[in-house]
Design a protein around this motif. Structure first.
Motif, PDB file in Angstrom:
ATOM      1  N   CYS A  15     -15.397  50.095  51.918  1.00  0.00           N
ATOM      2  CA  CYS A  15     -14.392  49.263  51.252  1.00  0.00           C
ATOM      3  C   CYS A  15     -14.838  48.943  49.828  1.00  0.00           C
ATOM      4  N   ALA A  16     -14.040  48.134  49.161  1.00  0.00           N
ATOM      5  CA  ALA A  16     -14.388  47.665  47.824  1.00  0.00           C
ATOM      6  C   ALA A  16     -15.419  46.545  47.934  1.00  0.00           C
ATOM      7  N   ASP A  17     -16.520  46.876  48.610  1.00  0.00           N
ATOM      8  CA  ASP A  17     -17.699  46.012  48.689  1.00  0.00           C
ATOM      9  C   ASP A  17     -18.894  46.937  48.895  1.00  0.00           C
ATOM     10  N   ARG A  18     -20.038  46.405  49.188  1.00  0.00           N
ATOM     11  CA  ARG A  18     -21.230  47.259  49.272  1.00  0.00           C
ATOM     12  C   ARG A  18     -21.577  47.670  50.701  1.00  0.00           C
ATOM     13  N   HIS A  19     -20.640  47.454  51.629  1.00  0.00           N
ATOM     14  CA  HIS A  19     -20.915  47.728  53.037  1.00  0.00           C
ATOM     15  C   HIS A  19     -20.238  49.015  53.507  1.00  0.00           C
ATOM     16  N   ILE A  20     -20.817  49.610  54.543  1.00  0.00           N
ATOM     17  CA  ILE A  20     -20.213  50.739  55.250  1.00  0.00           C
ATOM     18  C   ILE A  20     -19.972  50.268  56.680  1.00  0.00           C
ATOM     19  N   ARG A  21     -18.788  50.556  57.207  1.00  0.00           N
ATOM     20  CA  ARG A  21     -18.434  50.087  58.544  1.00  0.00           C
ATOM     21  C   ARG A  21     -18.197  51.267  59.476  1.00  0.00           C
ATOM     22  N   LEU A  22     -18.608  51.082  60.717  1.00  0.00           N
ATOM     23  CA  LEU A  22     -18.402  52.090  61.759  1.00  0.00           C
ATOM     24  C   LEU A  22     -17.346  51.554  62.725  1.00  0.00           C
ATOM     25  N   TYR A  23     -16.224  52.258  62.823  1.00  0.00           N
ATOM     26  CA  TYR A  23     -15.118  51.833  63.680  1.00  0.00           C
ATOM     27  C   TYR A  23     -14.989  52.768  64.882  1.00  0.00           C
ATOM     28  N   ASP A  24     -14.713  52.169  66.028  1.00  0.00           N
ATOM     29  CA  ASP A  24     -14.396  52.934  67.229  1.00  0.00           C
ATOM     30  C   ASP A  24     -12.954  52.604  67.610  1.00  0.00           C
ATOM     31  N   PRO A  25     -11.995  53.478  67.260  1.00  0.00           N
ATOM     32  CA  PRO A  25     -10.587  53.153  67.510  1.00  0.00           C
ATOM     33  C   PRO A  25     -10.228  53.092  68.986  1.00  0.00           C
ATOM     34  N   ARG A  26     -11.104  53.608  69.875  1.00  0.00           N
ATOM     35  CA  ARG A  26     -10.832  53.565  71.313  1.00  0.00           C
ATOM     36  C   ARG A  26     -11.257  52.252  71.940  1.00  0.00           C
ATOM     37  N   SER A  27     -11.965  51.429  71.179  1.00  0.00           N
ATOM     38  CA  SER A  27     -12.573  50.225  71.734  1.00  0.00           C
ATOM     39  C   SER A  27     -11.522  49.263  72.283  1.00  0.00           C
ATOM     40  N   THR A  28     -11.775  48.766  73.483  1.00  0.00           N
ATOM     41  CA  THR A  28     -10.896  47.764  74.093  1.00  0.00           C
ATOM     42  C   THR A  28     -11.626  46.444  74.289  1.00  0.00           C
TER      43      THR A  28
END
Length: 419
Positions: A317-330
């Motif tokens: 994003c427009a910040d200094r972080h990298i994010r890991l997303y799991d779209p299957r997560s419930t």
């Protein structure tokens, strides 16, 4: 508690690398033991159990599914794990540092990169698309766009002779044919339909369809065929000098974003993922032509990378972080991990296509970092060389880690740990 150097922990050393296995029994170690001490212990055990083990090796160690980066007791404390039970410590051979290879100088900022087994494709702010060898030798330089080139992709990375596609702020994408290994690359088809500059491009896994997105906020799906007669789309031909160019219109236009689409990934043959400056990531069903899932965050998304190995998405994003997303997560949040080490916005991320844990990131802070997902607080390595903002990173070829930026340079690092 007593001084940590005087207290003991019970650990069991385990590994999935059978050639480095040691007896599966508990060992007592000081609570303040770190990776250096664990390496000394493990190498001594390997030497005792294998007479042919002559040269010590470097290992990384994991406890509670994360790489150990602090003394073991601190590692356990931070994760609220009791130090009274026997702790399983997994070890793996350490990934060696990538070696700097070549530096390729362009005439302007390098905005996009994608490599194959033999070739590197680059897009540049001087309106050019170029092909290079991994040794930095120029092969072809093409200037049919009239504004900056923001994205490039091979149609088939396993067969570069199938051609490639470039997208530009001149509102067009071009499908190119190429006689592999030569400077004979020709524009074959213009893709026209966007009303503003195009920022992103993604090729379907079977190489039949291409998706584009940009400042008009629309996602467009096109036939990627170099031949006009089998595209399934209306085309018209016009002459440009001695060249006969066809203009192709999109198969479908998908609306839903409110700002520019900054990144496109095909999840499979029928599903596309887009990241946008409107703070959302959308998953599109390209058979039903609608949104199937959405991720909303607090900042504009600058880049993303989908892993077919783990079915997860990295995004910056427009910040200094990298994010890991799991779209299957419930359960719990869809954002599973956040990686923080860069000091400025992260402009580009790229999964290794060959490892479920390794990825690259590039930032406006002029650094490229190699990460292991099991070490969210510190990268494995910082890859030095850029003197300006890093705008693009690529790990399509397992042998090479590649980056480009506002210093007009592409830097190539050799991966010494080819899986």
């Amino acid at each position: 508690m007593e001084n940590s150097s005087e207290c003991q922990l019970q650990i069991r050393l385990i590994t999935t690398q059978d050639s480095y296995a040691v007896p599966d029994v508990p060992f007592s170690v000081p609570t303040n033991i770190d990776t250096k001490g664990l390496n000394e212990l493990l190498n001594q055990l390997l030497k005792e159990s294998n007479a042919d083990y002559l040269k010590p090796k470097e290992f990384d160690f994991l406890a509670i599914n994360e790489l150990i980066r602090t003394p073991l007791f601190e590692h356990l404390q931070e994760r609220n794990v009791s130090s009274e039970a026997t702790i399983d410590v997994e070890y793996i051979e350490r990934t060696p540092a990538p070696e700097p290879q070549e530096s390729i100088l362009h005439d302007d900022w390098v905005s996009s990169i994608q490599s194959t087994e033999k070739w590197i494709l680059t897009g540049c702010y001087d309106n050019t698309v170029s092909i290079w060898t991994h040794h930095g030798k120029p092969v072809a330089s093409l200037k049919d766009h009239t504004e900056i080139v923001k994205g490039v992709t091979w149609i088939n990375k396993n067969d570069p002779s199938k051609g490639f596609i470039s997208v530009s702020h001149d509102q067009t994408a071009i499908i190119w044919s190429w006689e592999e290994g030569t400077d004979n690359a020709l524009p074959k088809i213009h893709l026209r339909g966007h009303e503003k500059g195009i920022d992103s491009v993604g090729m379907s896994p079977n190489g039949k369809r291409v998706a584009t997105g940009g400042w008009d906020t629309n996602l467009k799906i096109w036939s990627a065929s170099v031949e006009t007669e089998d595209s399934g789309e209306p085309t018209s031909k016009k002459s440009k000098g001695s060249k006969s160019l066809a203009t192709r219109t999109p198969l479908h236009t998908l609306k839903g974003h409110k700002e520019s689409i900054s990144s496109i990934n095909w999840v499979d043959e029928h599903n596309v993922c887009t990241a946008s400056m409107d703070h959302t990531i959308k998953f599109w069903d390209c058979e039903l032509y609608g949104i199937s899932n959405e991720i909303v965050d607090q900042k504009a998304f600058l880049s993303s990378s989908w892993s077919n190995l783990t079915k997860t998405l990295l995004a910056s994003c427009a910040d200094r972080h990298i994010r890991l997303y799991d779209p299957r997560s419930t359960e719990g949040t869809i954002c599973k991990t956040m990686f923080t080490s860069h000091s400025m916005w992260v402009s580009s991320v790229s999964w290794s296509k060959y490892s479920e844990n390794l990825f690259l990131s590039g930032s406006y802070d002029s650094t490229v970092k190699m990460w292991d997902t099991r070490s969210p607080k510190a990268p494995l390595y910082n890859l030095q060389g850029h003197e300006g903002q890093v705008l693009a990173v690529d790990w399509s070829n397992n042998k090479y880690l590649i980056s480009g930026g506002s210093d007009n340079c592409v830097h190539i690092f050799k991966n010494r740990h080819v899986l």
